[in-house]
Design an enzyme around this catalytic site. Structure first.
Site, PDB file in Angstrom:
ATOM      1  N   ARG A  52       0.862  -1.323  -0.050  1.00  0.00           N
ATOM      2  CA  ARG A  52      -0.111   0.170  -0.122  1.00  0.00           C
ATOM      3  C   ARG A  52       0.981   1.301   0.093  1.00  0.00           C
ATOM      4  NH1 ARG A  52      -2.550  -0.444   6.080  1.00  0.00           N
ATOM      5  NH2 ARG A  52      -3.022  -2.504   5.158  1.00  0.00           N
ATOM      6  N   GLU A  73      11.117  -3.152   7.525  1.00  0.00           N
ATOM      7  CA  GLU A  73      10.016  -3.617   8.067  1.00  0.00           C
ATOM      8  C   GLU A  73       9.059  -4.766   7.595  1.00  0.00           C
ATOM      9  OE1 GLU A  73       9.488   0.299  10.786  1.00  0.00           O
ATOM     10  OE2 GLU A  73       7.756  -0.300   9.476  1.00  0.00           O
TER      11      GLU A  73
HETATM   12  N1  PXP Z   1       8.421   1.385  13.902  1.00  0.00           N
HETATM   13  C1  PXP Z   1       8.021   0.462  13.467  1.00  0.00           C
HETATM   14  C2  PXP Z   1       8.249  -1.119  13.638  1.00  0.00           C
HETATM   15  C3  PXP Z   1       6.735   0.714  12.441  1.00  0.00           C
HETATM   16  O1  PXP Z   1       6.088  -0.271  11.908  1.00  0.00           O
HETATM   17  C4  PXP Z   1       6.506   2.035  12.482  1.00  0.00           C
HETATM   18  C5  PXP Z   1       5.565   2.421  11.462  1.00  0.00           C
HETATM   19  O2  PXP Z   1       4.318   1.959  11.764  1.00  0.00           O
HETATM   20  C6  PXP Z   1       7.313   3.027  12.962  1.00  0.00           C
HETATM   21  C7  PXP Z   1       8.554   2.686  13.798  1.00  0.00           C
HETATM   22  C8  PXP Z   1       7.143   4.588  12.660  1.00  0.00           C
HETATM   23  O3  PXP Z   1       5.935   4.873  13.176  1.00  0.00           O
HETATM   24  P1  PXP Z   1       5.389   6.266  12.729  1.00  0.00           P
HETATM   25  O4  PXP Z   1       5.171   6.490  11.495  1.00  0.00           O
HETATM   26  O5  PXP Z   1       4.093   6.274  13.639  1.00  0.00           O
HETATM   27  O6  PXP Z   1       6.431   7.353  13.137  1.00  0.00           O
END
Ligand code: PXP
Length: 248
Positions: A52, A73
């Site tokens: 997405r 990730e």
């Molecule tokens: N760390 C992980 C493991 C994530 O999956 C994400 C995204 O959801 C983030 C950090 C970063 O989160 P955000 O975009 O809310 O800053």
């Protein structure tokens, strides 16, 4: 660097905006270049099963053209494992994508999913990819991560960031603090992320055993108003100041 606290910039939502029109603009690779110029220590990207935001081509370009370490990730699936082994990122953070893979709060269920996760942690580690598990700040999950052989955990800061009211926020911050101490005690490197903003980052940055923050959505949102470089520089400043103040 903010002392000994690294910043990984998550560029997923640059791709979200790009994909809204189906073209090539804005380019997440350009965002990664700006992040590098602004002093980010790494780039984080989540290749989701439904693609997405970030796509396979983005991962290939990030590996080929960006010198910073890439933290991929990924869900614990054979498809994502193959992608990780093909591109050999510096690190892979295993995240939940399906409801049944999550704990009640939203991190990966390392304890409940132990048998499923074990071969993924092993195969990524064998390929020289540093594995982290994105888990709730919960000692049970930390102990499971350790037993799985993951060298790193990333603590989910969503409950802390989303807390409504000062009292609840303190409760959630305390969970993060205690989990970070537990991680150190059992020999896990500790990272944190999800939902961090200028308003929530300092208390987390002040936790001395946390070594890396991964921040995306807020930075990309702020970039709309003041530019990505300025947003990253401000985040770094807040991280560095909070860390220095905590050291006294
Ligand atoms: N760390 C992980 C493991 C994530 O999956 C994400 C995204 O959801 C983030 C950090 C970063 O989160 P955000 O975009 O809310 O800053």
């Amino acid at each position: 660097m903010s002392g000994d606290l690294r910043l990984g910039v998550n560029i997923d939502h640059v791709a979200t905006i790009r994909n809204a029109r189906g073209g090539a603009h804005p380019d997440p690779l350009r965002a990664a270049q700006v992040a590098a110029q602004a002093g980010a220590d790494g780039i984080t990207a989540h290749l989701r099963e439904d693609r997405r935001h970030i796509g396979d081509g983005d991962i290939a370009r990030l590996r080929a053209e960006i010198d910073l370490p890439l933290n991929l990730e990924m869900a614990a699936t054979e498809e994502m494992l193959a992608v990780a082994l093909r591109h050999a990122p510096h690190a892979a953070c295993i995240v939940p994508e399906k409801r049944e893979e999550r704990t009640t709060e939203g991190g990966l269920d390392a304890k409940g999913g132990f048998d499923h996760l074990a071969p993924f942690v092993a195969r990524l580690g064998d390929a020289g990819i540093r594995v982290s598990l994105f888990i709730e700040p919960d000692p049970v999950q930390l102990d499971a991560a350790k037993a799985l052989g993951a060298p790193v955990v990333e603590l989910h800061t969503g409950a802390y960031c989303d807390a409504t009211g000062a009292a609840e926020r303190l409760v959630q911050l305390d969970r993060v603090r205690r989990a970070a101490a537990h991680a150190e005690a059992i020999g896990l490197e500790c990272h944190a992320g999800h939902g961090l903003t200028y308003g929530t980052v300092e208390a987390v940055a002040a936790i001395s055993t946390i070594r890396e923050l991964n921040i995306g959505h807020f930075l990309i949102g702020e970039a709309i108003f003041g530019g990505l470089e300025a947003a990253i520089l401000r985040m770094r400043l807040l991280m560095g100041e909070a860390r220095a103040a905590a050291k006294g």
